[in-house]
Design a protein around this motif. Structure first.
Motif, PDB file in Angstrom:
ATOM      1  N   GLY A 340       0.829  -1.200   0.000  1.00 29.50           N
ATOM      2  CA  GLY A 340       0.000   0.000   0.000  1.00 29.50           C
ATOM      3  C   GLY A 340       0.858   1.243   0.000  1.00 29.50           C
ATOM      4  N   LEU A 341       0.860   1.960  -1.127  1.00 30.85           N
ATOM      5  CA  LEU A 341       1.640   3.196  -1.268  1.00 30.85           C
ATOM      6  C   LEU A 341       0.739   4.339  -1.707  1.00 30.85           C
ATOM      7  N   SER A 342      -0.510   4.327  -1.270  1.00 28.13           N
ATOM      8  CA  SER A 342      -1.414   5.429  -1.583  1.00 28.13           C
ATOM      9  C   SER A 342      -0.954   6.697  -0.881  1.00 28.13           C
ATOM     10  N   ASN A 343      -1.201   7.845  -1.521  1.00 28.41           N
ATOM     11  CA  ASN A 343      -0.918   9.163  -0.927  1.00 28.41           C
ATOM     12  C   ASN A 343       0.539   9.311  -0.487  1.00 28.41           C
ATOM     13  N   CYS A 344       1.434   8.708  -1.217  1.00 30.65           N
ATOM     14  CA  CYS A 344       2.852   8.766  -0.848  1.00 30.65           C
ATOM     15  C   CYS A 344       3.659   9.638  -1.799  1.00 30.65           C
ATOM     16  N   ASN A 345       2.970  10.502  -2.563  1.00 33.34           N
ATOM     17  CA  ASN A 345       3.629  11.467  -3.443  1.00 33.34           C
ATOM     18  C   ASN A 345       4.535  10.807  -4.477  1.00 33.34           C
ATOM     19  N   LEU A 346       4.161   9.623  -4.931  1.00 33.95           N
ATOM     20  CA  LEU A 346       4.894   8.971  -6.013  1.00 33.95           C
ATOM     21  C   LEU A 346       4.648   9.716  -7.324  1.00 33.95           C
ATOM     22  N   ASP A 365      -2.943   4.458  -5.471  1.00 37.37           N
ATOM     23  CA  ASP A 365      -3.892   5.534  -5.740  1.00 37.37           C
ATOM     24  C   ASP A 365      -3.489   6.816  -5.046  1.00 37.37           C
ATOM     25  N   ASP A 366      -4.081   7.927  -5.531  1.00 35.31           N
ATOM     26  CA  ASP A 366      -3.912   9.249  -4.942  1.00 35.31           C
ATOM     27  C   ASP A 366      -2.441   9.644  -4.851  1.00 35.31           C
ATOM     28  N   ASN A 367      -1.738   9.487  -5.974  1.00 31.87           N
ATOM     29  CA  ASN A 367      -0.365   9.941  -6.093  1.00 31.87           C
ATOM     30  C   ASN A 367      -0.279  10.938  -7.248  1.00 31.87           C
ATOM     31  N   HIS A 368       0.899  11.141  -7.764  1.00 28.80           N
ATOM     32  CA  HIS A 368       1.088  12.061  -8.895  1.00 28.80           C
ATOM     33  C   HIS A 368       1.699  11.324 -10.085  1.00 28.80           C
ATOM     34  N   ILE A 369       1.327  10.067 -10.236  1.00 30.07           N
ATOM     35  CA  ILE A 369       1.897   9.249 -11.299  1.00 30.07           C
ATOM     36  C   ILE A 369       1.293   9.676 -12.635  1.00 30.07           C
ATOM     37  N   GLY A 370       2.134  10.034 -13.583  1.00 30.88           N
ATOM     38  CA  GLY A 370       1.670  10.475 -14.893  1.00 30.88           C
ATOM     39  C   GLY A 370       2.113   9.526 -15.992  1.00 30.88           C
ATOM     40  N   GLY A 371       1.714   9.861 -17.226  1.00 28.07           N
ATOM     41  CA  GLY A 371       2.071   9.035 -18.367  1.00 28.07           C
ATOM     42  C   GLY A 371       1.174   7.824 -18.506  1.00 28.07           C
ATOM     43  N   PRO A 372       1.414   7.003 -19.504  1.00 25.07           N
ATOM     44  CA  PRO A 372       0.595   5.799 -19.702  1.00 25.07           C
ATOM     45  C   PRO A 372       0.942   4.715 -18.695  1.00 25.07           C
ATOM     46  N   LEU A 388      -6.165  -4.090  -7.644  1.00 25.66           N
ATOM     47  CA  LEU A 388      -5.304  -3.091  -8.263  1.00 25.66           C
ATOM     48  C   LEU A 388      -6.024  -1.755  -8.225  1.00 25.66           C
ATOM     49  N   SER A 389      -5.450  -0.792  -7.491  1.00 25.41           N
ATOM     50  CA  SER A 389      -6.042   0.540  -7.380  1.00 25.41           C
ATOM     51  C   SER A 389      -5.040   1.576  -7.866  1.00 25.41           C
ATOM     52  N   ARG A 402      -4.113  -6.024 -22.082  1.00 18.15           N
ATOM     53  CA  ARG A 402      -3.319  -6.882 -21.203  1.00 18.15           C
ATOM     54  C   ARG A 402      -3.846  -6.876 -19.760  1.00 18.15           C
ATOM     55  N   VAL A 403      -4.740  -5.924 -19.444  1.00 12.12           N
ATOM     56  CA  VAL A 403      -5.325  -5.935 -18.106  1.00 12.12           C
ATOM     57  C   VAL A 403      -6.048  -7.253 -17.843  1.00 12.12           C
ATOM     58  N   CYS A 404      -6.451  -7.917 -18.920  1.00 14.78           N
ATOM     59  CA  CYS A 404      -7.155  -9.195 -18.779  1.00 14.78           C
ATOM     60  C   CYS A 404      -6.199 -10.340 -18.474  1.00 14.78           C
ATOM     61  N   ASN A 405      -4.880 -10.042 -18.394  1.00  9.90           N
ATOM     62  CA  ASN A 405      -3.924 -11.066 -17.995  1.00  9.90           C
ATOM     63  C   ASN A 405      -4.121 -11.484 -16.549  1.00  9.90           C
ATOM     64  N   PHE A 406      -4.735 -10.595 -15.751  1.00  8.67           N
ATOM     65  CA  PHE A 406      -4.906 -10.880 -14.322  1.00  8.67           C
ATOM     66  C   PHE A 406      -6.091 -11.825 -14.139  1.00  8.67           C
ATOM     67  N   SER A 407      -5.803 -13.086 -14.027  1.00  6.38           N
ATOM     68  CA  SER A 407      -6.868 -14.091 -14.003  1.00  6.38           C
ATOM     69  C   SER A 407      -7.603 -14.155 -12.672  1.00  6.38           C
ATOM     70  N   SER A 408      -7.034 -13.562 -11.612  1.00  2.00           N
ATOM     71  CA  SER A 408      -7.660 -13.623 -10.288  1.00  2.00           C
ATOM     72  C   SER A 408      -8.125 -12.257  -9.804  1.00  2.00           C
ATOM     73  N   LEU A 409      -8.210 -11.283 -10.685  1.00  6.68           N
ATOM     74  CA  LEU A 409      -8.508  -9.918 -10.276  1.00  6.68           C
ATOM     75  C   LEU A 409      -9.937  -9.805  -9.746  1.00  6.68           C
ATOM     76  N   ASN A 410     -10.073  -9.332  -8.496  1.00 11.42           N
ATOM     77  CA  ASN A 410     -11.374  -9.089  -7.882  1.00 11.42           C
ATOM     78  C   ASN A 410     -11.773  -7.622  -7.923  1.00 11.42           C
ATOM     79  N   PHE A 411     -10.786  -6.747  -7.893  1.00 15.69           N
ATOM     80  CA  PHE A 411     -11.064  -5.314  -7.749  1.00 15.69           C
ATOM     81  C   PHE A 411     -10.148  -4.534  -8.679  1.00 15.69           C
ATOM     82  N   LEU A 412     -10.753  -3.701  -9.535  1.00 12.41           N
ATOM     83  CA  LEU A 412      -9.989  -2.834 -10.432  1.00 12.41           C
ATOM     84  C   LEU A 412     -10.558  -1.431 -10.334  1.00 12.41           C
ATOM     85  N   ASP A 413      -9.719  -0.487  -9.906  1.00 17.03           N
ATOM     86  CA  ASP A 413     -10.127   0.904  -9.799  1.00 17.03           C
ATOM     87  C   ASP A 413      -9.081   1.776 -10.476  1.00 17.03           C
TER      88      ASP A 413
END
Length: 782
Positions: A340-346, A365-372, A388-389, A402-413
């Motif tokens: 968990g690295l939310s709100n860590c100014n990444l 989530d809630d960082n400053h990550i830009g680009g694709p 994955l948030s 490729r997001v569909c590569n995650f065969s066990s994904l329960n939560f995508l935000d």
């Protein structure tokens, strides 16, 4: 020679039965030959299934028992009083059965157990205080009363028991207490579990030197962690102080507790930096520091040497900046399961993530990550990643298939970014594993993808995008769906009546699209059995209000209110710790005249918003049957006729907006019964007559009634003809409107305004009509 049977070598008597986890099934009644084993000393039946039968009363025949374990065995009902007759018991375990202990209660049950060493009643409904007599059980080494509905003050003398090693009273929210400044002199206490109770005060860390496990999470403890005392706790393996009121800095001396495998200081008020000394905790598996006020720059490489670190959460420390300064050693990082690295100014995706192979939850989530989103991100932990948030960043570009590569994904935000383009078609296939899909506030366009049958989706939020076309009828395959939000798109379709087949749907938000047409009676109407929030505002619906649907929204009619909470979906991690995540339903809801974004929607909120459409005709009296309504907004339509008096039945209503329609007639006096009403607007209609002056209807602002030329009464400036004027402020309450004294002052006032002669004339008229006035005025007695 039988497995699980122990016999006395001298007498041949059966003295022990160890039948735990033996797949036994069925009930045991008091006629069982089991109770003929009168020399039985040890009976272990844990982890079997006795078919929710009661503990047989014949248990008292086994008077030689010293050890009895019936835990995890599906016994039910009241624990029989006969059990208290087993006076030789030293070990009693009835944990994790749907049992009650009220008659007898806990104190009377154990009154004869003078040799008791171990008492385990976890999950038994005790519903009483902890008896002070437990402090007299000098042989007691283990006391486990987890989640027993205990209440009152925990007896402090129990902490002084000389041989007590394990004490657990976790998750008894009504149980309070304090830790004594001095514990037993033998320093025997090894495990102390107080989580989820009302224990408060400070923790005497200097007196807990023998502890290997301390769980004081979700209590009311406060104070600071003394740096000079924490060194004494060198036996600690497990330390959880989360969800309390601790302040100050995290002491660097924590780095000396090298036996620690679990350290949680989350959800407190710790400030300052993360001590570099924590990098010495080479056995650490879990480190939770989230929800504090930690600050400074954190070199993430400090965690490189913690090879066992599996769970790391630093999120929601808004003044903390995490950087990776040495990408050359990425392959040597620990293999995380939870990060968990939310709100860590990444500002960038941490490149060490490339080498993560068993990650299950990732919060960026809630960082400053830009680009694709880098392509390599979709190749990490493809078979294990369940959450994955990436929400609230500045991501651009398209969402890769490729997001569909995650065969066990329960939560995508990936909400609140700047992503564009069409959604990959495979996303509908991913729905077989996914529970929560949140893509709101981006620039996604095209059609909503098709969702396959058998999916587990509970929350779909596609709001604030550029989706167009019709709603995909494949949404009817989402049988578990609780919340569907497609607000603020460009969807062009008729009312999706077929969504009414969804048995769990509670929230339906269609707001601000290009939906249109009459909501008529389809060939087969589905009635949305659990719907309690529907928002169809800012569309082009026309015709009559959908009466057939409204009268069948049963979840809005029931008056049975469950415990207060928030509408959410929960799923458990696949990790051994059994942790779970809850994700809350979110929506923009117009309530009390304001559009508000609710990050968490309370489960007591019941809302109908059909505003800003082209509905016409009358408002049916049937609406008054929706007794759980919290907010009703029918404004900005073409509705006509009277306001139905049945709206006075909506006892829970806090917001009612009928403004900007063509309603006529009077405001029903029954609306004065709406005691919780906080917002009321009937402006710009054709209403007439007096505003009901009872309750708070007269206390709303003038704007609530303006634009109705026929309305009168407070708060409007036009008072009704038959309304009573306000009493002059200088008169006492006894001087009512019929008082002759009050009438006399009117005569005098006219004399001042019109002259003495006119005053005499009016006075003469008054005297003729009310001859007693002069006598009363001048206090003349007959």
């Amino acid at each position: 020679m039988w497995s699980g049977v122990e016999c006395d070598e001298m007498t041949g008597h059966v003295i022990g039965l160890d039948l735990g986890s033996s797949f036994l099934y069925g009930s045991i009644d008091s006629n069982s030959t089991l109770f003929d084993l009168l020399h039985l000393q040890r009976l272990d039946l844990w982890d079997n299934h006795f078919n929710y039968s009661q503990i047989p009363t014949a248990i008292n025949r086994l008077s030689m028992l010293t050890y009895l374990d019936l835990s995890f065995s599906s016994f039910i009902g009241q624990i029989p009083s006969e059990l208290s007759q087993l006076s030789k018991l030293s070990n009693l375990d009835l944990s994790t059965n749907p049992l009650q202990l009220k008659k007898p209660n806990l104190e009377s049950l154990i009154s004869n157990f003078t040799r008791l060493e171990r008492l385990c009643l976890n999950h038994v409904d005790i519903s009483s205080t902890v008896p002070k007599s437990l402090a007299n059980f000098s042989f007691l080494t283990c006391l486990q009363l987890r989640e027993c509905k205990l209440k009152g003050e925990f007896p402090v003398d129990i902490f002084q028991l000389p041989d007590l090693q394990i004490l657990s009273v976790r998750f008894n929210k009504d149980l309070s207490g304090r830790l004594p400044p001095v514990l037993n002199q033998n320093n025997s206490l090894k495990s102390l579990w107080l989580a989820g109770t009302g224990f408060s005060g400070e923790i005497p860390f200097e007196k807990l030197a023998s502890l290997s496990a301390l769980d004081a999470s979700n209590c009311n403890f406060s104070g600071v962690i003394p740096s000079n005392l924490i060194r004494k706790l060198n036996q600690l393996i497990y330390l959880d102080l989360s969800e309390n009121n601790f302040v100050g800095e995290i002491p660097s001396s924590l780095g000396n507790l090298t036996q620690l495998t679990m350290l949680s200081l989350s959800s407190n008020y710790f400030s300052g930096p993360i001590p570099l000394s924590l990098s010495k905790l080479i056995n650490l598996e879990t480190l939770y520091l989230y929800n504090n006020d930690l600050r400074d720059i954190v070199d993430f490489d400090m965690f490189v040497g913690l090879k066992n670190l599996t769970f790391l959460d630093l999120l929601h420390n808004y003044n903390l900046s995490v950087i990776v300064v040495n990408p050359g050693i990425n392959e040597t990082f620990p293999q995380f399961k939870e990060l968990g690295l939310s709100n860590c100014n990444l500002r960038n995706f941490p490149v060490f993530l490339r080498h993560q192979k068993r990650m299950e939850t990732l919060f960026l989530d809630d960082n400053h990550i830009g680009g694709p989103i880098p392509e390599w991100l979709f190749n990490i932990s493809k078979e294990t990643l369940s959450l994955l948030s990436l929400t609230e960043n500045s991501l651009i570009g398209e969402l890769s298939h490729r997001v569909c590569n995650f065969s066990s994904l329960n939560f995508l935000d990936i909400s609140d970014n700047k992503l564009v383009g069409k959604l990959p078609h495979c996303l509908g296939n991913l729905s077989k594993s996914i529970l929560v899909l949140k893509l709101r506030s981006n620039y996604f366009s095209g059609n909503i993808p098709n969702f396959t049958e058998g999916n587990q989706l509970k929350i779909i939020d596609l709001g604030y995008n550029l989706f167009k076309g019709k709603l995909s009828k494949s949404l009817s395959n989402c049988k578990m769906l609780v919340h569907l939000n497609v607000e603020s798109n460009k969807l062009s379709d008729v009312f999706p009546y077929w969504l009414g087949i969804l048995p769990e749907l509670e929230i339906l938000v269609l707001r601000a699209n290009e939906l249109h047409g009459v909501i008529g009676e389809s060939i087969k109407i589905f009635y949305f059995p659990k719907l309690r929030i529907i928002d169809m505002s800012y569309n082009n619906f026309s015709g009559k209000l959908p009466l057939k649907y409204i009268q069948n929204w049963k979840a809005m009619t029931t008056t049975n209110i469950e415990d207060f909470g928030y509408m959410s979906s929960t799923f458990k991690n696949t990790t051994n710790d059994g942790s779970s995540w809850s994700f809350y339903s979110q929506a923009t809801i117009a309530i009390k005249g304001i559009n508000m974004f609710y990050e968490r929607i309370q489960n007591i909120i019941v809302v109908i918003n059909l505003s800003n459409n082209k509905f016409d005709g009358e408002i049916s009296q049937v609406v008054g049957n929706l007794k759980r309504l919290y907010s009703l907004d029918l404004s900005c339509n073409r509705l006509s006729g009277d306001i139905p008096s049945s709206l006075g039945n909506l006892a829970e209503l806090e917001s009612l907006d009928l403004s900007r329609n063509e309603l006529s007639g009077e405001i029903p006096s029954e609306l004065a019964q709406l005691y919780f009403l906080q917002y009321f607007n009937v402006s710009y209609n054709h209403l007439s007559g007096p505003i009901p002056q009872q309750n708070q209807l007269a206390k709303f602002e003038r704007s609530s009634y303006e634009g109705n030329l026929g309305l009168c009464g407070i708060p409007l400036p036009d008072l009704c003809e038959n309304s009573k004027p306000l009493e002059p402020p200088l008169l006492s309450s006894e001087e009512n409107s019929s008082s002759p004294l009050q009438f006399g002052w009117k005569v005098v006032a006219i004399g001042y305004g019109c002259g003495f002669l006119i005053g005499l004339f009016i006075g003469k008229v008054v005297m003729e009509k009310n001859p007693n006035w002069f006598v009363i005025m001048f206090n003349i007695r007959s």
